[in-house]
Design an enzyme around this catalytic site. Structure first.
Site: not given
Length: 268
Positions: A121, A189, A219
């Site tokens: 991601a 992750n 993010h």
């Protein structure tokens, strides 16, 4: 000859990936899957053109050239250890679980296995890897998720933080990627992949926010390096099956697998 793929887990990531492989990807063949509930796995595979074998977690490495881990972090070591011992290509989606198990890299050197961490991601890993070939001053990642996407994290349970009652954006963790991976194994992750691509988990700094105002897992990465200053933001749509996972994650793994067999591969 096509490379045989085995997938550990048929949840939000694994089932989407299995369906894509069943539809046909040049150079790849879905050979086996592993799941806790074999009956449910068989039902999920009912409409497949070519039904893969259903094996144990460790058994995937016996029949597959590539073992993809898309299972809960609690079984990561069982899947990884078997794949590495057999000299397979191991593709972890829970790469946060790799940080406290770096002995697997040494084991892979001995067995001839390869560990390939997909982008997942995240974005900009190529740029971070390139910058890390030179001097890097700092790497930080700020993660913002809807509170329900953080429920169950060991760090929150240890510190008795109830994110379900949060009504304003709240910083729930600040520290390095190594500690973040242990405290939020299902949520960081992206931070783990960033740390592995760049300056390591001890120097990669992480902030995790529970933010009821966001509807996407967001993010933001900031890198200060001799070669470049990088600022990158990605907003991932959470999976309906598992809000901790972004919809882009299985697509990223599929792109990673394509890159193993494609004639043209774009990106370092």
């Amino acid at each position: 000859m096509a490379l045989k793929v085995g997938i550990a887990g048929l949840g939000a990531i694994g089932l989407h990936l299995a369906k894509a492989l069943d539809q046909g990807v040049e150079g790849l063949e879905l050979a086996a899957v592993a799941a806790r509930d074999h009956a449910k796995a068989a039902a999920n595979l009912a409409g497949f053109t070519r039904k893969p074998a259903i094996t144990s977690l460790a058994g995937l490495a016996d029949v597959a050239d590539i073992v993809v881990e898309a299972a809960p972090a609690a079984v990561f070591e069982e899947v990884a250890t078997a794949a590495v011992a057999k000299g397979r290509i191991f593709v972890p989606s829970s790469c946060g679980a790799l940080l406290p198990r770096m002995h697997l890299i040494e084991a892979a050197k001995r067995s001839g296995a390869r560990i390939i961490v997909p982008t997942g991601a995240l974005l900009g890993l190529d740029a971070v890897r390139a910058a890390a070939e030179g001097d890097v001053e700092s790497v930080t990642i700020e993660t913002r998720k809807p509170p329900r996407g953080l429920v169950g994290a060991p760090y929150l349970e240890k510190h008795k933080i109830d994110v379900t009652v949060i009504t304003t954006k709240t910083l729930v963790f600040k520290g390095n990627a190594f500690d973040a991976a242990q405290g939020f194994p299902a949520n960081v992750n992206v931070a783990a992949a960033l740390a592995l691509a760049g300056i390591g988990p001890e120097r990669t700094m992480v902030e995790i926010w529970a933010d009821p105002e966001v509807t996407r897992n967001t993010h933001t990465i900031r890198v200060e390096a001799a070669a470049a200053r990088l600022t990158m933001t990605i907003e991932n749509v959470p999976s309906e099956e598992n809000p901790r996972t972004g919809k882009i994650t299985p697509l990223s793994i599929l792109a990673c697998l394509r890159g193993l067999t494609s004639t043209l591969k774009v990106g370092s």
